[in-house]
Design a protein around this motif. Structure first.
Motif, short mmCIF file in Angstrom:
data_model
loop_
_atom_site.label_atom_id
_atom_site.label_comp_id
_atom_site.label_asym_id
_atom_site.label_seq_id
_atom_site.Cartn_x
_atom_site.Cartn_y
_atom_site.Cartn_z
N ILE A 616 -33.33 -23.56 -0.83
CA ILE A 616 -32.81 -24.10 -2.09
C ILE A 616 -32.33 -22.94 -2.96
O ILE A 616 -33.10 -22.03 -3.27
N VAL A 617 -31.06 -22.96 -3.32
CA VAL A 617 -30.47 -21.88 -4.11
C VAL A 617 -30.77 -22.10 -5.59
O VAL A 617 -30.53 -23.20 -6.13
N ASP A 618 -31.29 -21.08 -6.24
CA ASP A 618 -31.61 -21.17 -7.67
C ASP A 618 -30.38 -21.51 -8.50
O ASP A 618 -29.24 -21.15 -8.14
N PHE A 619 -30.62 -22.17 -9.61
CA PHE A 619 -29.53 -22.53 -10.52
C PHE A 619 -29.16 -21.32 -11.37
O PHE A 619 -30.03 -20.63 -11.91
N GLU A 620 -27.87 -21.04 -11.47
CA GLU A 620 -27.40 -19.93 -12.29
C GLU A 620 -26.67 -20.47 -13.50
O GLU A 620 -25.71 -21.23 -13.37
#
Length: 701
Positions: A616-620
């Protein structure tokens, strides 16, 4: 729908139903170019939603269709990120709605009754929205609306569209270095008839209407097919620009004509709202005589400086509105009433109709919404009913024709058990009001096949994991055959398929083979990495759609942080719960649903299994050149320099988070006159307190 007489629980249930229904309709319209019903019924559903949210503002969430537009772009084309979002429009359904629209503008801008507000009126073309990017006057890229943030790259196909100049060379006005023209691609009625005639002779697909024909033609992967069809373009707006050639909407569109674009000849400036209403009536009278389809009239505040101040809500500009034409209706027979069970357990009744054509589309199903709606309208098997199309995948029953009801007719008996798993179906009781929910739900949970399958369908859907090839029918088949029972099973499918001793290989199934099986496994592997907001949405938590998922991602930034905070959440008085409620747009219903999900042991086990298979890619957070980007601000008291609505909108446009309550995490309290208790609490917590002028100075005026 009489929202004034609804209880809070009934309103919430109806809101939930409308949210789910409208989202399905958006997919049919924007992604599949195949709406089963007219825009008018779709607009009625949205109007009902907005009426509910106006009466019960606590229901408004970032997940609501009132806060979003469109759907995620389809596969087959490259993706284009819109630097300026392509938003939808709010709708008006009467002259009074238009007058109220003008009133909102006056209140927002603080205008008195003596100041004129002029509007630019233009026909609303029933086609496919497109954005055309010109650099140094040359056409560089074209895209569809998509979900409003990201569309499909259709540059090659747009080059064949009539009325679309490939190079701009204005005789009167210099073309800016960068200019995105926006408008509508459409097919004329005469060209549509000619196309269908040719298609019939060749044994090809017959299109239902010019809008579907235009959309289907423009989104062909084979450029030659698009080129062979006569598509046209009306310009009416713009996106990213390095400069604007005018100070009003009408001035800019006059320049568009000079640059070589077609601007609708019926467009005009109306000096006040009464003139605008008159323009609507005249355009409606001309509708049948036009060689292109229109479904209403759009009104925009003519002054661009006022447009800039008015800004946007999440899915639409405050300075524009569409007045739609009335809905189309037809009469038919209810052959049966069936119950569908959704992923949240909701039992939804659907009328199976004797097929009837409404506005060129064959309709065979109509929603009956819920148990209370059936009772209120007294819809029965064998009834003759009036149905209305309007943009929903399933149209609506408007009323029963009582004088045609059979003598042996009996009221419909709504089931008290789930038709799929046999579990009790109950109406939940609101603890605060003691009243029943309008929706009856299956209590079977994960043991209910319908709920489990619908959740898996949601997990792989376009706006979630978007796994190509793993569609509705395949999910149902794989579930029945015990191949996919949970989300993690999707990502271990290939490993299980290759296990020694497995005699039921997927490649040996009907419709598969080596290549199709490999394509499916590759499509699954391509989705082992997913953004945080899409993952939260994919979990199928009640009340969490795309908007709320993005809101949670924006505030918690990583799934590990989100899971930790919510898993440890105590009762409603705890810090973590208050932190969740302090997110602007998150109400108690959403907070309770999220908390319940993360406190369920089976869900935690499911997440553990799933996290071993995916990333899961962190929110930027988007970069903002602003002194208040990422800061949390609360407005209180009577604001005098700018309306509260405009103040809040400006703060959010600069990247600030606007909250309704003071906490230790609040960065600024902007206090007007008569600030009250929030001012004292801010002082107690050491929160910076600013006057209106100090706030405006901080954000640069």
């Amino acid at each position: 729908m009489d929202v004034q007489n609804l209880t809070a629980e009934d309103a919430k249930a109806e809101h939930d139903r409308l949210v789910e229904t409208i989202k399905a309709h958006d997919v049919a319209y924007y992604a599949e170019d195949a709406p089963a019903v007219s825009d008018a019924e779709y607009d009625r559903q949205r109007q009902d939603l907005l009426a509910l949210e106006a009466r019960f503002p606590e229901l408004i969430t970032a997940d609501s269709p009132s806060q979003s537009v469109g759907v995620t772009p389809a596969k087959g084309f490259g993706k284009v990120r819109h630097k300026v979002p392509m938003l939808s429009l709010d709708n008006a359904f009467s002259s009074d709605d238009l007058r109220e629209f003008e009133g909102r503008i006056r209140r927002f801008l603080g205008l008195d009754a003596t100041e004129d507000v002029s509007f630019f009126a233009e026909p609303k073309i029933d086609g496919l929205s497109a954005s055309l990017r010109y650099e140094n006057g040359k056409f560089q890229q074209g895209a569809t609306r998509g979900d409003g943030q990201e569309g499909e790259d259709i540059t090659a196909n747009l080059r064949s569209v009539t009325d679309l100049p490939l190079e701009l060379s204005g005789a009167k006005t210099k073309v800016p270095d960068v200019f995105e023209i926006r408008g509508e691609v459409y097919m004329s009625k005469s060209d549509f008839l000619a196309l269908n005639t040719a298609q019939a002779e060749a044994g090809g697909k017959i299109f239902a209407n010019p809008r579907n024909a235009a959309a289907g033609s423009l989104r062909q992967l084979d450029y030659e097919i698009t080129k062979s069809r006569k598509l046209r373009f009306f310009a009416y707006a713009w996106g990213e620009v390095s400069g604007l050639p005018g100070v009003t909407q009408s001035e800019v569109l006059t320049v568009f004509k000079d640059w070589g674009f077609s601007v609708n000849p019926l467009s005009k400036v109306c000096t006040n709202m009464e003139e605008a209403i008159d323009a609507y009536r005249k355009i409606e009278e001309l509708r049948a005589s036009l060689d292109y389809d229109i479904d209403g009239v759009v009104f925009k505040v003519n002054r661009l400086d006022w447009q800039e101040r008015l800004g946007f809500v999440s899915r639409s500009p405050r300075w524009a509105i569409a007045h739609k034409f009335p809905a189309e209706q037809a009469t038919t027979l209810v052959e049966d009433i069936e119950i569908q069970v959704g992923r949240t357990g909701a039992l939804t009744p659907v009328a199976r109709l004797l097929p009837v054509t409404v506005g060129g589309v064959v309709v065979s199903n109509a929603t009956l919404h819920n148990e209370d709606e059936i009772k209120r309208k007294d819809v029965r098997k064998g009834d003759t009913v009036v149905i209305q199309r309007a943009g929903d995948v399933i149209p609506q029953v408007v009323e029963v024709v009582l004088d045609k009801r059979p003598d042996d007719s009996v009221p419909y008996d709504f089931p008290k058990t789930c038709p799929i798993c046999g579990s009790h179906a109950v109406k939940e009781i609101n603890e605060s009001t003691g009243k029943e929910d309008a929706v009856r739900r299956c209590t079977g949970g994960l043991i209910c096949r319908a709920q489990a399958v619908e959740r898996l369908k949601h997990f792989v859907s376009r706006n979630a994991f978007d796994i190509e090839g793993l569609g509705t029918k395949l999910i149902e088949t794989f579930y029945e055959d015990d191949l996919i029972k949970s989300p993690a099973d999707i990502f271990t499918l290939e490993k299980c398929d290759a296990a020694p001793g497995n005699l039921q290989r997927i490649k040996n199934r009907e419709g598969f083979g080596e290549k199709a099986t490999r394509n499916l496994f590759d499509a699954i592997d391509d989705r082992r990495e997913i953004s945080l907001d899409r993952f939260i949405y994919a979990l199928g938590i009640r009340h969490i759609g795309q908007g709320n998922a993005r809101l949670l991602a924006k505030n918690y930034l990583s799934f590990a942080n989100l899971r930790e905070r919510l898993s440890e959440m105590g009762d409603a008085s705890g810090e973590a719960y208050s932190e969740l409620l302090n997110i602007d747009g998150i109400g108690a219903a959403v907070a309770d649903a999220v908390t319940e999900f993360f406190h369920e042991e089976r869900n935690q086990d499911m997440l553990d299994d799933l996290l071993r298979e995916i990333t899961i890619v962190d929110f930027e957070l988007p970069a903002q050149d602003s002194a208040v980007a990422g800061k949390t601000v609360v407005f209180t008291g009577t604001l005098e320099l700018m309306s509260r609505q405009e103040m809040k909108a400006k703060a959010e446009s600069l990247g600030a988070k606007v909250s309704g309550s003071i906490s230790a995490k609040t960065d600024y309290l902007v206090a007007g006159a008569n600030a009250g208790s929030k001012l004292k609490k801010a002082a107690d917590l050491g929160v910076s307190v600013l006057t209106e002028q100090e706030w405006l100075d901080l954000i640069g005026g």
